[in-house]
Design an enzyme around this catalytic site. Structure first.
Site, PDB file in Angstrom:
ATOM      1  N   GLU A 270       0.833  -1.209   0.000  1.00 47.76           N
ATOM      2  CA  GLU A 270       0.000   0.000   0.000  1.00 47.76           C
ATOM      3  C   GLU A 270       0.867   1.259   0.000  1.00 47.76           C
ATOM      4  O   GLU A 270       0.602   2.221  -0.742  1.00 47.76           O
ATOM      5  CB  GLU A 270      -0.925   0.008   1.220  1.00 47.76           C
ATOM      6  CG  GLU A 270      -1.900  -1.150   1.280  1.00 47.76           C
ATOM      7  CD  GLU A 270      -1.372  -2.342   2.070  1.00 47.76           C
ATOM      8  OE1 GLU A 270      -2.193  -3.150   2.519  1.00 47.76           O
ATOM      9  OE2 GLU A 270      -0.133  -2.469   2.228  1.00 47.76           O
TER      10      GLU A 270
ATOM     11  N   GLY B  44       5.769  -2.401  14.301  1.00 45.46           N
ATOM     12  CA  GLY B  44       5.097  -1.275  13.657  1.00 45.46           C
ATOM     13  C   GLY B  44       4.228  -0.467  14.595  1.00 45.46           C
ATOM     14  O   GLY B  44       4.256   0.765  14.595  1.00 45.46           O
TER      15      GLY B  44
ATOM     16  N   GLU C 282      -4.238  -5.800  17.500  1.00 41.23           N
ATOM     17  CA  GLU C 282      -3.215  -6.469  16.702  1.00 41.23           C
ATOM     18  C   GLU C 282      -2.247  -7.230  17.610  1.00 41.23           C
ATOM     19  O   GLU C 282      -1.667  -8.234  17.210  1.00 41.23           O
ATOM     20  CB  GLU C 282      -2.455  -5.450  15.842  1.00 41.23           C
ATOM     21  CG  GLU C 282      -1.662  -6.087  14.713  1.00 41.23           C
ATOM     22  CD  GLU C 282      -1.143  -5.069  13.702  1.00 41.23           C
ATOM     23  OE1 GLU C 282      -1.881  -4.741  12.750  1.00 41.23           O
ATOM     24  OE2 GLU C 282      -0.005  -4.592  13.871  1.00 41.23           O
TER      25      GLU C 282
ATOM     26  N   LYS D  99      -3.157  -9.978   2.736  1.00 46.70           N
ATOM     27  CA  LYS D  99      -2.197  -9.362   1.808  1.00 46.70           C
ATOM     28  C   LYS D  99      -1.817 -10.324   0.688  1.00 46.70           C
ATOM     29  O   LYS D  99      -1.724  -9.948  -0.487  1.00 46.70           O
ATOM     30  CB  LYS D  99      -0.937  -8.933   2.572  1.00 46.70           C
ATOM     31  CG  LYS D  99      -1.107  -7.766   3.511  1.00 46.70           C
ATOM     32  CD  LYS D  99       0.237  -7.417   4.139  1.00 46.70           C
ATOM     33  CE  LYS D  99       0.148  -6.226   5.055  1.00 46.70           C
ATOM     34  NZ  LYS D  99       1.459  -5.875   5.639  1.00 46.70           N
TER      35      LYS D  99
END
Length: 549
Positions: free
Chosen positions: A214, A268, A354, A513
């Site tokens: 992305e 992340g 997450e 993904k």
């Protein structure tokens, strides 16, 4: 060492028995029975104050929860994380976001590498660069200073920086306007490009590998847009990278001197403290960015040293665990009574869900309890006029974290008192509710006839007994924001330890993904009918047909 399943442990079973007794507790009565309940069930550290007294717990509940935390090894796991052990087992990585905010010179050597020195080398480079952009000595290719900065990233490379830039709006540089593009949906990039001038815009491409699908699609679109208005050699003055892939960054046209790295031990959703926070440093200045790190480090030190009974992240984690496991709360609502924290609920969604949205233990066994609740929320007072109806009178019990600053960063008269009044009133209302007798007395005083009162009482009765926390700070500053983020990071960690789940990987993000790459190729070519179910094939065919003239 393999942990026993949670429900088989003595501490959990003691809590289970205790929870049977607790089912009949009423918060009104708990407060009435103990005038000292507020001071007993509050704590403070690193500029934050936590009131957890409006949870359906007693001192005994807390003792049992702390016993569970000790039995599950929270202290040992905390120390292992902070020392750089590879507690991310499925990826064999250390988890060292806390090292990103350690003061200079504080020794931390992991596998022979001086982590602290590496971190401060990157911070020094960030300081030099951000100072140039902010003081106007970094010029675009046409000799004009930068006025707009576009951060291109996704997930933690977007949510953290965007949240922090909005939260610290009061400290931002007046010349610089910050923009964030994350969605692969072209409408996101299109809206930003329509606002900016290529001569005065700086793009930050944030991708550790420089291959995130992305991010690289959006970066490629920005590059094409820019080169439609400028020369290729001008790219180096208008694009910088937060990445470790030197070859790919150079091939893109970015000067590798303007590439700011970070490390594989930076997850992340924990990366705003790293070079991923470059947009934050540009917006508020490196001094305030350092204050953000300082506030987080203060919370780290509190988490590391405070007894579990007085430890803010542990207390927040344990009350949340109690609500999830024993009150049946399936979600947690985050209610910041501060407009500048409008993106904080979204940030916590990724951080919590997450991390702990997992169904197997570290050893691969199915968990034997529920795990992470759904996290959602909105700023007060807007939330009151949206979904608080459900929280007050709905069938589900939804715990709420109220977050507020005692002082505003504006000087508009009347607003802040009204804001805090609403915040405190809502937490009281969720705790107390309104009984049928109180409603009846109120309506009788209004002179309504008995029949009408009987009709209205059920609709205007509030069960109350709904749990909440209130987190206060003196003022929302870089220092207190850093502490607030770190508080929730460590809370998430503690709950993951109790559930014995791998909080630092995110394999659930990867499956979609992989499938998306295949379907994208089919949208641009031939459809492999055998590869999908009839629904997916039908949707692909419809999308392909829509592209026909």
């Amino acid at each position: 060492m393999r942990q026993p399943l949670l429900t088989t442990t003595p501490a959990y079973q003691a809590l289970q028995a205790h929870a049977t007794d607790a089912k009949g507790w009423q918060l009104r009565q708990l407060f009435a029975d103990d005038p000292e309940r507020f001071p007993k069930l509050t704590a403070d550290a690193a500029g934050l104050f936590l009131d957890f007294s409006k949870n359906r717990i007693t001192a005994r509940t807390l003792e049992l929860l702390v016993d569970l935390a000790r039995e599950r090894g929270v202290e040992a796991q905390r120390d292992a994380m902070l020392s750089g052990e590879k507690i991310n087992l499925t990826e064999q990585r250390s988890v060292l976001h806390t090292a990103l905010r350690m003061p200079r010179g504080k020794a931390l050597v992991v596998e022979g590498q001086d982590v602290n020195a590496d971190v401060h080398n990157v911070l020094d480079r960030m300081r030099v660069f951000t100072d140039k952009v902010r003081n106007g000595t970094w010029l675009g290719a046409s000799g004009k200073p930068i006025t707009d900065i576009v951060n291109i990233g996704i997930g933690g490379s977007d949510l953290g920086p965007k949240m922090a830039v909005l939260a610290l709006r009061s400290f931002a540089h007046p010349r610089l306007t910050m923009h964030f593009v994350s969605n692969v949906d072209g409408h996101d990039m299109d809206a930003v490009l329509a606002k900016v001038n290529h001569e005065t815009t700086l793009f930050i491409v944030a991708s550790k590998t420089f291959t995130t699908a992305e991010t690289m699609l959006n970066a490629g679109t920005a590059r094409t847009w820019f080169l439609g208005r400028a020369k290729e050699e001008d790219l180096a003055r208008h694009f910088v990278a937060v990445s470790t892939n030197t070859q790919a960054v150079a091939a893109f046209g970015i000067d590798t001197d303007n590439m700011f790295p970070f490390w594989d031990w930076v997850g992340g959703r924990y990366s705003v403290w790293s070079a991923i926070g470059l947009s934050v440093a540009l917006a508020v200045g490196f001094g305030y960015f350092e204050a953000l790190l300082e506030g987080a480090h203060a919370m780290d030190e509190h988490f590391r040293t405070a007894p579990l009974e007085e430890n803010l992240p542990v207390l927040l984690a344990l009350t949340g665990f109690w609500n999830r496991e024993f009150l049946g709360a399936t979600s947690l609502s985050i209610a910041p009574y501060h407009q500048d924290l409008s993106r904080f609920p979204a940030y916590l969604q990724q951080l919590d869900m997450e991390s702990n949205g997992k169904r197997v233990t570290k050893s691969g066994q199915p968990v034997d309890t529920v795990t992470c609740p759904v996290v959602w929320g909105e700023c007060g007072t807007n939330a009151q006029h949206a979904y608080f109806q459900l929280l007050h009178q709905g069938t589900d019990i939804v715990p709420i974290d109220f977050i507020a600053a005692l002082r505003a960063t504006h000087d508009l008269p009347g607003h802040h008192d009204a804001l805090l009044a609403n915040c405190f009133a809502q937490s009281e209302a969720f705790m107390k509710g309104k009984t049928a007798d109180e409603v009846r007395a109120e309506l009788t005083a209004q002179g309504l006839p008995a029949a009408k009162i009987d009709e209205l009482v059920p609709h205007r009765t509030f069960p109350g007994n709904r749990p909440s926390n209130t987190i206060l700070m003196e003022q929302l500053t870089p220092l207190t924001l850093g502490a607030l983020i770190a508080l929730y990071e460590h809370k998430t960690f503690v709950q993951g330890v109790i559930w014995d789940i791998a909080s630092f990987d995110q394999w659930g993000v990867e499956l979609g993904k992989v499938l998306a790459k295949k379907i994208q190729a089919e949208l641009e070519g031939d459809v492999d009918q055998a590869a999908h179910d009839s629904s997916t094939n039908g949707l692909i065919i419809m999308a392909k047909a829509a592209k026909l003239p």
